[in-house]
Design a protein around this motif. Structure first.
Motif, short mmCIF file in Angstrom:
data_model
loop_
_atom_site.label_atom_id
_atom_site.label_comp_id
_atom_site.label_asym_id
_atom_site.label_seq_id
_atom_site.Cartn_x
_atom_site.Cartn_y
_atom_site.Cartn_z
N LEU A 1 -6.70 1.77 -3.44
CA LEU A 1 -6.63 0.56 -2.62
C LEU A 1 -7.79 0.47 -1.63
N LEU A 2 -8.17 1.64 -1.10
CA LEU A 2 -9.27 1.67 -0.12
C LEU A 2 -10.54 1.03 -0.67
N GLU A 3 -10.76 1.15 -1.99
CA GLU A 3 -11.97 0.58 -2.60
C GLU A 3 -11.76 -0.87 -3.04
N ARG A 4 -10.49 -1.28 -3.15
CA ARG A 4 -10.21 -2.64 -3.65
C ARG A 4 -10.12 -3.67 -2.53
N LEU A 5 -9.90 -3.23 -1.29
CA LEU A 5 -9.69 -4.19 -0.21
C LEU A 5 -10.97 -4.96 0.09
N PRO A 6 -10.87 -6.29 0.24
CA PRO A 6 -12.05 -7.09 0.61
C PRO A 6 -12.32 -6.95 2.11
N ALA B 1 -7.77 -7.38 -16.70
CA ALA B 1 -7.74 -5.92 -16.64
C ALA B 1 -7.19 -5.51 -15.28
N ARG B 2 -6.31 -4.52 -15.25
CA ARG B 2 -5.74 -4.05 -14.00
C ARG B 2 -6.78 -3.20 -13.28
N ASP B 3 -6.98 -3.51 -12.00
CA ASP B 3 -7.94 -2.76 -11.20
C ASP B 3 -7.27 -1.46 -10.77
N THR B 4 -7.73 -0.34 -11.30
CA THR B 4 -7.05 0.92 -11.03
C THR B 4 -7.73 1.74 -9.93
N ARG B 5 -8.74 1.15 -9.26
CA ARG B 5 -9.37 1.90 -8.18
C ARG B 5 -8.38 2.10 -7.03
N ALA C 1 0.84 -1.21 0.00
CA ALA C 1 0.00 0.00 0.00
C ALA C 1 0.87 1.25 0.00
N HIS C 2 2.00 1.19 0.70
CA HIS C 2 2.93 2.33 0.68
C HIS C 2 3.62 2.43 -0.69
N VAL C 3 4.11 1.29 -1.18
CA VAL C 3 4.88 1.29 -2.43
C VAL C 3 4.03 1.83 -3.59
N GLU C 4 2.72 1.54 -3.57
CA GLU C 4 1.82 2.06 -4.62
C GLU C 4 1.87 3.58 -4.72
N THR C 5 2.04 4.24 -3.56
CA THR C 5 1.98 5.71 -3.55
C THR C 5 3.36 6.35 -3.56
N CYS C 6 4.43 5.54 -3.48
CA CYS C 6 5.76 6.11 -3.26
C CYS C 6 6.70 5.76 -4.41
N SER C 7 7.05 6.78 -5.22
CA SER C 7 7.90 6.49 -6.39
C SER C 7 9.30 6.08 -5.94
N ALA C 8 9.80 6.63 -4.83
CA ALA C 8 11.15 6.28 -4.37
C ALA C 8 11.22 4.80 -4.00
N CYS C 9 10.21 4.31 -3.27
CA CYS C 9 10.24 2.90 -2.87
C CYS C 9 9.95 1.99 -4.05
#
Ligand SMILES: [Zn+2]
Length: 205
Positions: free
Chosen positions: A88-93, A82-86, A30-38
């Motif tokens: 993360l908050l909306e993708r979590l079960p 298809a890649r789910d681009t929503r 979840a962090h890596v999704e938002t962080c270009s450095a990581c």
């Protein structure tokens, strides 16, 4: 916006190698999704593992391997998912939300692949105190919305925090947006005080 709090290099290397427990991997992801450095670090670690694979001694190949590969070229291509681009908050079960105090809810994340971790969202309205608590094991957290401050600093959307047994903290929500965090723990939290104990027991986190 770039997060300011990141996983350590050790954690990122373990994440890249798929060596983290699944619940912890979800929170780091979840962090890596938002962080270009990581994301860049993860690519570097993955490239390093790929290079290490190339240095392995070669193995004998079955005599009919080439024929088998050629015959598969005529098969129908595998469907592309298809890649789910929503967000993360909306993708979590999520399991149903449980309100544990006015303005505070938790929802367990359904993670059958992570039997050793508790994975859950905690949402806290601005101005609501959270229960001061200690940890009985490691805890990873990524802020998915809003911000909070504790003894370790200000944590905003995308920021990552790892705590372990000797941290005893009481986060306070900052700004005017509900603060929603994704947590994974390896042990039960030990809330301090009666209200905290009731809330955590009721919410089963
Ligand atoms: Zn980062």
């Amino acid at each position: 916006m770039n997060p300011r709090h990141h996983p350590t290099a050790d954690v990122l290397a373990a994440y890249s190698a798929g060596a983290l427990e699944a619940g912890f991997g979800l929170v780091v992801g979840a962090h890596v999704e938002t962080c270009s450095a990581c994301r860049a670090s993860v690519l570097t670690y993955e490239a390093a593992s790929g290079a290490a694979l190339k240095e392995l001694p070669s193995a004998d190949v079955a005599a009919d391997a080439l024929t088998r590969v050629m015959s598969r070229l005529d098969e129908a291509p595998a469907p592309v998912l298809a890649r789910d681009t929503r967000p993360l908050l909306e993708r979590l079960p999520l399991k149903p939300r449980k309100w544990i105090a006015p303005g505070v809810w938790v929802a367990a994340v359904d993670t059958p692949h992570a039997p050793n971790n508790r994975v859950y969202l905690l949402s806290v309205k601005p101005g609501m105190p959270t229960a001061r608590h200690e940890h009985s094991g490691a805890e990873f957290c990524t802020v998915l919305q809003g911000a909070y401050r504790d003894e370790l600093g200000l944590f905003s959307t995308g920021d990552f925090a790892a705590t372990d047994t000797d941290v005893n903290h009481q986060p306070v929500v900052q700004g005017d947006e509900d603060c929603i965090c994704l947590f994974a723990t390896e042990g039960r939290l030990k809330p301090k005080g009666l209200l905290g104990r009731i809330a955590f027991a009721y919410a089963d986190v």
